[in-house]
Write a protein that holds these residues in place. Structure first.
Motif, PDB file in Angstrom:
ATOM      1  N   ILE A  18      61.984  53.011 -64.554  1.00 46.06           N
ATOM      2  CA  ILE A  18      60.717  53.688 -64.814  1.00 46.06           C
ATOM      3  C   ILE A  18      60.586  54.003 -66.302  1.00 46.06           C
ATOM      4  O   ILE A  18      59.569  53.699 -66.921  1.00 46.06           O
ATOM      5  N   ASN A  38      48.588  57.829 -64.515  1.00 43.47           N
ATOM      6  CA  ASN A  38      49.412  58.107 -63.333  1.00 43.47           C
ATOM      7  C   ASN A  38      50.506  57.063 -63.167  1.00 43.47           C
ATOM      8  O   ASN A  38      50.271  55.875 -63.346  1.00 43.47           O
ATOM      9  N   GLY A  39      51.667  57.551 -62.796  1.00 42.68           N
ATOM     10  CA  GLY A  39      52.745  56.637 -62.438  1.00 42.68           C
ATOM     11  C   GLY A  39      53.454  55.978 -63.604  1.00 42.68           C
ATOM     12  O   GLY A  39      54.216  55.040 -63.408  1.00 42.68           O
ATOM     13  N   GLY A  41      55.527  57.569 -65.761  1.00 41.97           N
ATOM     14  CA  GLY A  41      56.862  58.102 -66.042  1.00 41.97           C
ATOM     15  C   GLY A  41      56.934  59.505 -66.623  1.00 41.97           C
ATOM     16  O   GLY A  41      58.008  59.951 -67.035  1.00 41.97           O
ATOM     17  N   LYS A  42      55.839  60.238 -66.605  1.00 40.69           N
ATOM     18  CA  LYS A  42      55.867  61.587 -67.185  1.00 40.69           C
ATOM     19  C   LYS A  42      56.798  62.525 -66.389  1.00 40.69           C
ATOM     20  O   LYS A  42      57.687  63.152 -66.952  1.00 40.69           O
ATOM     21  N   SER A  43      56.549  62.601 -65.091  1.00 38.46           N
ATOM     22  CA  SER A  43      57.400  63.476 -64.268  1.00 38.46           C
ATOM     23  C   SER A  43      58.831  62.969 -64.262  1.00 38.46           C
ATOM     24  O   SER A  43      59.782  63.757 -64.205  1.00 38.46           O
ATOM     25  N   THR A  44      58.977  61.654 -64.300  1.00 41.66           N
ATOM     26  CA  THR A  44      60.322  61.071 -64.341  1.00 41.66           C
ATOM     27  C   THR A  44      61.081  61.594 -65.557  1.00 41.66           C
ATOM     28  O   THR A  44      62.248  61.977 -65.457  1.00 41.66           O
ATOM     29  N   ARG A  54      68.090  62.197 -58.270  1.00 45.60           N
ATOM     30  CA  ARG A  54      67.387  60.976 -57.829  1.00 45.60           C
ATOM     31  C   ARG A  54      67.014  60.075 -59.001  1.00 45.60           C
ATOM     32  O   ARG A  54      66.684  58.916 -58.819  1.00 45.60           O
ATOM     33  N   TYR A  55      67.027  60.642 -60.185  1.00 49.43           N
ATOM     34  CA  TYR A  55      66.636  59.875 -61.359  1.00 49.43           C
ATOM     35  C   TYR A  55      67.887  59.524 -62.147  1.00 49.43           C
ATOM     36  O   TYR A  55      68.561  60.395 -62.682  1.00 49.43           O
ATOM     37  N   HIS A 202      46.520  66.371 -67.054  1.00 48.60           N
ATOM     38  CA  HIS A 202      45.483  65.344 -67.116  1.00 48.60           C
ATOM     39  C   HIS A 202      44.161  65.936 -67.608  1.00 48.60           C
ATOM     40  O   HIS A 202      43.177  65.233 -67.697  1.00 48.60           O
TER      41      HIS A 202
END
Ligand SMILES: Nc1ncnc2c1ncn2[C@@H]1O[C@H](COP(=O)(O)OP(=O)(O)OP(=O)(O)O)[C@@H](O)[C@H]1O
Ligand SMILES: [Mg+2]
Lengths: 277, 251
Positions: A18, A38-39, A41-44, A54-55, A202
């Protein structure tokens, strides 16, 4: 000066890469607006910094004041001054909030905290976030509304007093009053402590209230653009298309088509498109 | 206001089989502590309430329970199993009269090589009857837990409700838990639900606690405590203190 450095970070979730060589530095006294479709990789990034198992970090470095964060256990990262306000805070049955906070607070100080001191601190913080004190006698986040959960994250930030606070969409699901409450709390903590902030949102509304000192944009698992507040303002008006054109990048992941329509004001719709695939 | 609350600690010393009749409109609390090879028969008359608190504290325990509830009677059973050694409990509640209600809540800490077997059944016969089973268990070492929850709603038991919820945390891979919910429904106009969750500690929950600076061992303790502690609220006095001490010690 407190500094969090992320260098060439690669992170995988369930064997899917990611983050693909992400670098970013945050100093004390900075408020960094972190944006990206979205999607991407910010939260990652935030989860990897905090040490969510998990990461998986496959390459790169994370340093807090020169110390290797990747070698620290999760709780140690917290005690060293990192804090993550979760995008989706969990409900934990049976774990009474007040007990948990007292434990957490105790872990962050050398001196023994008396019950009286603790309740005073909690009482003050609960007034700041405007959550009735009694609610902390309940299980953690149990039966809290979406907005209450978010304010509860801010309350914990205020209790623990981090060096670097990372807030993951702290404004999502908040009503107008709650956004004001949350941004007032953030501003207060910043005024008093000059905490370093890494703030994902956002929506320009939150940013207008807390006045980030910088912006950084994550696309395809990398920070592709850094600069002043004008960047988040432009993204708010024009979306992400111009960045891709200017930097001549294309979106790599399978959500590409949906992402092309992205502007930062329509996060919910994008979620639907993404999940609908 | 006149209170007809009665309290009683039941003793089985001489009599291995006991019958208790809860009279019309009576409200009573019964305490059972450490039972071996005994059976208890309860008869709840109209509008009566019985709170039955069962505490397995020490060695091996086994109890067989039968209850008959007539119109608008309520039986609440609170069961805390913190004993060491194998134990069993079999409970059979018959909701005979209309609007009879029964709740069964349990918490158990299962350790070492112990085996705990519970069979908890409700038969709905009257109209608008309600049963509710809610259980939490923490399993360690090579222990085993087996829970069978049976809710039988019979043909004429219209507008009745039955729910079952069982959660077990397995602390060690060598421990096991089996929850077997059986809903036998012979009537259309009813509400029934069951939910069972058996698994190791929830990673997301753990990560959340750790991320606030709590060490792994303490985080596990907090979660376990959260699982077992709610049952304490239904006990009082000395039993309550003992129970609290056991939970603290156990985790
Ligand atoms: N726990 C997980 N399990 C599986 N996939 C995950 C997990 N977390 C993230 N991903 C995947 O990693 C990618 C990046 O997700 P991430 O949550 O970092 O995005 P984001 O930039 O925060 O997006 P949003 O703005 O929607 O919150 C997505 O494709 C997502 O599906
Ligand atoms: Mg996110």
């Amino acid at each position: 000066m407190d500094t969090l450095e992320i260098k060439d970070l690669h992170v995988s979730v369930e064997d899917k890469e990611i983050l693909k060589g992400l670098s970013l530095t945050i100093h004390k006294g900075e408020k960094v607006a972190l944006l990206g479709p979205n999607g991407h990789g910010k939260s990652t990034l935030l989860n990897a910094i905090m040490g969510n198992p998990r990461y998986k970090v496959t390459k790169g470095e994370i340093l807090l004041n020169g110390e290797n964060v990747l070698e620290m256990k999760v709780d140690e990262r917290s005690r060293k001054g990192l804090f993550l306000a979760f995008q989706n805070p969990v409900e934990i049955p049976g774990v009474i909030s007040a007990d948990f906070y007292k434990n957490a607070l105790q872990e962050h100080t050398d001196k023994r905290i008396s019950l009286y001191q603790f309740y005073k601190v909690l009482d003050n913080a609960s007034k700041e976030v405007k959550i009735p004190f009694e609610m902390f006698n309940r299980a953690l986040n149990d039966g809290f509304s979406g907005g209450e959960k978010k304010r509860n994250e801010i309350l914990q930030m205020m209790l623990l007093n981090p060096k670097i606070a990372m807030l993951d969409e702290i404004d999502s699901g908040l009503d107008v009053d709650a956004i004001n409450i949350v941004s007032e709390c953030i501003n207060k903590v910043y005024e008093e402590q000059k905490t370093g902030f890494l703030i994902i949102s956002h929506y320009a509304r939150l940013f207008e209230l807390i006045k980030p000192t910088r912006s950084a944009v994550i696309i395809n698992g990398k920070v592709v653009l850094e600069g002043g507040p004008e960047i988040y303002q432009k993204i708010d008006k024009e979306g992400y298309e111009w960045i891709k054109d200017e930097l001549n990048i294309s979106l790599e992941n399978e959500n590409e088509k949906a992402m092309n329509q992205v502007s930062i004001g329509v996060c919910a719709t994008k979620e639907i498109i993404k999940n609908g695939k | 206001m006149e209170s007809n609350l009665m309290k009683q600690e039941i003793s089985f010393l001489e009599n291995k089989e006991q019958e208790i009749n809860v009279k019309k409109d009576e409200v009573i609390s019964l305490d059972l502590i450490d039972i071996t090879g005994a059976s208890l028969n309860l008869f709840l008359q109209k509008n009566s309430v019985c709170n039955l608190r069962i505490f397995y504290e020490n060695a091996k325990n086994d109890l067989v329970l039968h209850a008959n509830l007539v119109e608008n009677a309520t039986l609440n059973i609170y069961f805390a199993d913190f004993s060491s050694g194998d134990s069993t409990l079999s409970s059979n509640v018959i909701l005979l009269g209309d609007e009879a209600k029964s709740t069964f809540k349990f918490s158990s800490l299962v350790t070492k090589n112990d085996t705990k077997k519970y069979s908890i059944s409700f038969s709905h016969i009257g109209e608008k009857t309600e049963s509710n089973l809610e259980g939490y268990s923490v399993n360690c070492d090579t222990s085993k837990l087996k829970v069978e929850g049976i809710s039988h709603i019979e043909k004429d038991s219209i507008k009745s409700k039955a729910s079952q919820k069982i959660k077990a945390i397995l602390f060690d891979e060598t421990s096991s838990a089996i929850a077997n919910p059986i809903l036998k429904i012979d009537c259309d106009d009813i509400e029934a639900s069951h939910a069972c969750a058996i698994g190791s500690l929830n990673d997301e929950h753990l990560f959340y606690l750790l991320s606030r600076g709590i060490a792994l061992e303490d985080a596990k303790k907090l979660i376990t405590f959260g699982y077992l502690n709610p049952i304490v609220n239904y006990f009082d006095g000395k039993t309550k203190e003992e129970l609290e001490a056991l939970i603290k010690k156990g985790i």
